[in-house]
Design a protein around this motif. Structure first.
Motif, PDB file in Angstrom:
ATOM      1  N   THR A   1       0.827  -1.210   0.000  1.00 44.66           N
ATOM      2  CA  THR A   1       0.000   0.000   0.000  1.00 44.66           C
ATOM      3  C   THR A   1       0.858   1.257   0.000  1.00 44.66           C
ATOM      4  OG1 THR A   1      -1.741  -1.187   1.174  1.00 44.66           O
ATOM      5  CG2 THR A   1      -1.855   1.206   1.198  1.00 44.66           C
ATOM      6  N   GLU A   2       1.970   1.233   0.718  1.00 46.20           N
ATOM      7  CA  GLU A   2       2.847   2.400   0.752  1.00 46.20           C
ATOM      8  C   GLU A   2       3.411   2.681  -0.641  1.00 46.20           C
ATOM      9  OE1 GLU A   2       6.920   3.946   3.006  1.00 46.20           O
ATOM     10  OE2 GLU A   2       5.786   2.236   3.789  1.00 46.20           O
ATOM     11  N   GLY A   3       3.844   1.621  -1.333  1.00 44.94           N
ATOM     12  CA  GLY A   3       4.338   1.800  -2.691  1.00 44.94           C
ATOM     13  C   GLY A   3       3.266   2.306  -3.627  1.00 44.94           C
ATOM     14  N   ALA A   4       2.033   1.786  -3.456  1.00 41.23           N
ATOM     15  CA  ALA A   4       0.919   2.251  -4.288  1.00 41.23           C
ATOM     16  C   ALA A   4       0.627   3.718  -4.027  1.00 41.23           C
ATOM     17  CB  ALA A   4      -0.312   1.400  -4.018  1.00 41.23           C
TER      18      ALA A   4
ATOM     19  N   GLY B   1     -11.466  -3.295  -0.951  1.00 44.27           N
ATOM     20  CA  GLY B   1     -12.558  -4.184  -1.307  1.00 44.27           C
ATOM     21  C   GLY B   1     -12.827  -5.138  -0.159  1.00 44.27           C
ATOM     22  N   ARG B   2     -13.770  -6.036  -0.356  1.00 45.58           N
ATOM     23  CA  ARG B   2     -14.109  -6.956   0.736  1.00 45.58           C
ATOM     24  C   ARG B   2     -14.526  -8.313   0.187  1.00 45.58           C
ATOM     25  NH1 ARG B   2     -17.801  -8.678  -1.396  1.00 45.58           N
ATOM     26  NH2 ARG B   2     -19.904  -7.877  -1.667  1.00 45.58           N
ATOM     27  N   VAL B   3     -14.414  -9.319   1.021  1.00 42.14           N
ATOM     28  CA  VAL B   3     -15.152 -10.559   0.799  1.00 42.14           C
ATOM     29  C   VAL B   3     -16.131 -10.699   1.946  1.00 42.14           C
ATOM     30  CG1 VAL B   3     -13.407 -11.792  -0.523  1.00 42.14           C
ATOM     31  CG2 VAL B   3     -13.397 -11.969   1.963  1.00 42.14           C
TER      32      VAL B   3
ATOM     33  N   THR C   1      -6.971  -2.611  -2.594  1.00 41.66           N
ATOM     34  CA  THR C   1      -7.553  -1.312  -2.284  1.00 41.66           C
ATOM     35  C   THR C   1      -7.670  -0.428  -3.520  1.00 41.66           C
ATOM     36  OG1 THR C   1      -5.393  -0.312  -1.804  1.00 41.66           O
ATOM     37  CG2 THR C   1      -6.566  -1.305   0.056  1.00 41.66           C
ATOM     38  N   THR C   2      -8.533   0.576  -3.396  1.00 45.04           N
ATOM     39  CA  THR C   2      -8.494   1.751  -4.262  1.00 45.04           C
ATOM     40  C   THR C   2      -7.693   2.818  -3.533  1.00 45.04           C
ATOM     41  OG1 THR C   2     -10.578   1.326  -5.410  1.00 45.04           O
ATOM     42  CG2 THR C   2      -9.850   3.605  -5.281  1.00 45.04           C
ATOM     43  N   VAL C   3      -6.701   3.368  -4.201  1.00 43.17           N
ATOM     44  CA  VAL C   3      -5.841   4.402  -3.620  1.00 43.17           C
ATOM     45  C   VAL C   3      -6.009   5.665  -4.455  1.00 43.17           C
ATOM     46  CG1 VAL C   3      -3.491   5.024  -2.949  1.00 43.17           C
ATOM     47  CG2 VAL C   3      -4.202   2.622  -2.896  1.00 43.17           C
ATOM     48  N   LEU C   4      -6.215   6.798  -3.789  1.00 38.34           N
ATOM     49  CA  LEU C   4      -6.367   8.046  -4.541  1.00 38.34           C
ATOM     50  C   LEU C   4      -5.620   9.184  -3.864  1.00 38.34           C
ATOM     51  CD1 LEU C   4      -8.528  10.263  -3.175  1.00 38.34           C
ATOM     52  CD2 LEU C   4     -10.182   8.564  -3.897  1.00 38.34           C
TER      53      LEU C   4
ATOM     54  N   ASP D   1      -6.029   4.844  -8.491  1.00 36.89           N
ATOM     55  CA  ASP D   1      -5.696   3.537  -9.044  1.00 36.89           C
ATOM     56  C   ASP D   1      -6.304   2.503  -8.113  1.00 36.89           C
ATOM     57  OD1 ASP D   1      -4.671   1.554 -10.635  1.00 36.89           O
ATOM     58  OD2 ASP D   1      -2.568   1.916 -10.147  1.00 36.89           O
ATOM     59  N   SER D   2      -6.461   1.283  -8.602  1.00 33.80           N
ATOM     60  CA  SER D   2      -7.111   0.253  -7.786  1.00 33.80           C
ATOM     61  C   SER D   2      -6.547  -1.117  -8.111  1.00 33.80           C
ATOM     62  CB  SER D   2      -8.627   0.250  -8.020  1.00 33.80           C
ATOM     63  OG  SER D   2      -9.249  -0.706  -7.186  1.00 33.80           O
ATOM     64  N   THR D   3      -6.421  -1.931  -7.063  1.00 31.77           N
ATOM     65  CA  THR D   3      -6.070  -3.341  -7.248  1.00 31.77           C
ATOM     66  C   THR D   3      -7.261  -4.248  -6.943  1.00 31.77           C
ATOM     67  OG1 THR D   3      -5.204  -3.442  -4.977  1.00 31.77           O
ATOM     68  CG2 THR D   3      -3.627  -2.971  -6.744  1.00 31.77           C
ATOM     69  N   VAL D   4      -8.443  -3.665  -6.741  1.00 32.16           N
ATOM     70  CA  VAL D   4      -9.648  -4.471  -6.507  1.00 32.16           C
ATOM     71  C   VAL D   4     -10.222  -4.879  -7.865  1.00 32.16           C
ATOM     72  CG1 VAL D   4     -11.896  -4.603  -5.375  1.00 32.16           C
ATOM     73  CG2 VAL D   4     -10.120  -3.098  -4.445  1.00 32.16           C
ATOM     74  N   PRO D   5     -10.322  -6.168  -8.159  1.00 30.04           N
ATOM     75  CA  PRO D   5     -10.859  -6.579  -9.467  1.00 30.04           C
ATOM     76  C   PRO D   5     -12.283  -6.067  -9.663  1.00 30.04           C
ATOM     77  CG  PRO D   5      -9.808  -8.438  -8.357  1.00 30.04           C
ATOM     78  CD  PRO D   5      -9.899  -7.327  -7.360  1.00 30.04           C
ATOM     79  N   VAL D   6     -12.557  -5.563 -10.854  1.00 27.04           N
ATOM     80  CA  VAL D   6     -13.877  -5.027 -11.179  1.00 27.04           C
ATOM     81  C   VAL D   6     -14.788  -6.164 -11.642  1.00 27.04           C
ATOM     82  CG1 VAL D   6     -15.149  -3.477 -12.714  1.00 27.04           C
ATOM     83  CG2 VAL D   6     -12.914  -2.790 -11.802  1.00 27.04           C
TER      84      VAL D   6
END
Length: 391
Positions: free
Chosen positions: A7-10, A34-36, A58-61, A125-130
């Motif tokens: 997350t820090e790198g993102a 995101g969640r399960v 996460t989505t990071v903005l 940017d986001s790493t949560v699959p759409v």
């Protein structure tokens, strides 16, 4: 298969891209996950109970205020590199399409509450699959909501922020979801599942120690994208509300297992299965919380599989790919598995012993290949933190 995310790198990457796109430094960087949902599906809009956990995805903005009333949105994942420019005072449901309707909807929802918010530059940017049933839209909404809360000094509490994000998705994006996705993204904490009462928004953090019990929770993304704005989801919710009205209760949450026989006997045949699912699913949530509290997370397995059968047979929101993933996972030694999310595609979660994880993943991939389905992707779910400022 390890799905720990830097997350820090993102955050650093998003900050740099904000500076490139918008020509100035942001005022901060925020993230929302995101969640399960472990158990408790389609219960939240029935005032019921659920047990989600946040993902490390996460989505990071990055964002900074503007004083000219413009909302300028840019995303690494969409829009072909273009900035979407909107005038905050003119935001209205139906006026924004595509991914931008989610952040725009949050700004609109804040204004609808009479809160003093204006424009902003945003890069995300986001790493949560759409479309995977992992709440990519809620992650986006909640990241915008926490950013705006801090940028404009709103001082909203976490449940209130989740309600704003849910309202944005309901009224602006046109998806009649319950509040579980946004509450999970806002309120989950690292190492815990979130026991949520969707009526009162009361939450309880329930320890969920997978590693300490030699367990892993796999997320098997079937690759079947779903769109909950296409009407099927709304029809299910309307059916539940109609059933509650016929039964004389405020919501299906007000029925218990002992009420089921009489309730089902008095309902039209198309509504009875919906009621049976909601009532039994609420009971499964309570059983899951009890098993976790007793230090027996492996005992969740049978509840997951029973929950999938209910979603498949009563609620009818499963599909061939999710059914196959569940069957193949359980057949290969998973303790239990079920579809997670709204359904009509998306992902399956499988609770496995650590030494069986690779075999289960291979078995699901093999079953998909034999059926002619495209290969599933596999993530690992680790109970993670909710929305927060990261820089």
């Amino acid at each position: 298969m390890n799905d720990l995310v830097d997350t820090e790198g993102a955050a650093d990457a998003v900050r740099r891209e904000f500076e490139r796109v918008h020509g100035r430094a942001p005022e901060g960087v925020w993230a929302a996950p995101g969640r399960v949902n472990l158990i408790g599906e389609h219960t939240d809009y029935n005032d019921g109970f659920c047990l989600p956990m946040a993902l490390p995805r996460t989505t990071v903005l990055a964002a900074g205020r503007r004083d000219d009333g413009l909302l300028r949105l840019h995303s690494t994942r969409g829009g072909e590199g273009r900035i979407t420019e909107l005038r905050v005072a003119e935001l209205a449901p139906g006026g924004v399409t595509g991914w931008a309707r989610y952040p725009a909807g949050v700004v609109w929802a804040l204004r609808e509450r009479g809160l003093p918010v204006g424009g902003a530059d945003v890069h995300l940017d986001s790493t949560v699959p759409v479309g995977a049933g992992l709440s990519s839209s809620a992650a986006l909404e909640c990241a915008v909501a926490v950013a705006y809360d801090e940028l404009y000094g709103l001082r909203l509490d976490r449940p209130e922020t989740a309600r704003v994000a849910q309202y944005a998705e309901n009224a602006f994006a046109g998806v009649p979801c319950g509040v579980m996705d946004q509450m999970a993204s806002m309120c989950c904490t690292e190492g815990n599942a979130l026991h949520l009462d969707s009526r009162t928004l009361e939450v309880r953090q329930v320890p969920f120690d997978l590693t300490g019990h030699g367990l892993r929770l796999l997320v098997l993304d079937t690759g079947v994208s779903h769109d909950l704005a296409d009407g099927a989801y709304a029809a299910l919710r309307a059916g539940c509300e109609r059933a509650a009205g016929l039964l004389g209760v405020a919501a299906l949450r007000d029925l218990g297992g002992a009420d089921l026989p009489a309730a089902l006997a008095g309902l039209p045949p198309e509504l009875a299965p919906l009621v049976r699912h909601v009532v039994t699913e609420n009971e499964r949530v309570g059983q899951a919380v009890d098993r976790l509290a007793a230090g027996a997370p492996e005992a969740l397995g049978a509840l997951l599989t029973a929950g999938h059968a209910s979603l498949r047979d009563d609620y009818r929101v499963s599909c061939a790919e999710t059914d196959l993933a569940v069957a193949a996972a359980v057949g290969a030694g998973a303790l239990g598995a079920r579809m997670t999310g709204g359904g009509f595609g998306g992902s399956v979660i499988a609770l496995v012993r650590e030494d069986a994880a690779e075999g289960v993943a291979r078995a699901v991939a093999g079953a998909f290949a034999s059926a002619g389905f495209k290969p599933p992707s596999v993530l690992e779910a680790v109970p993670s933190a909710g929305a927060r400022r990261t820089a």
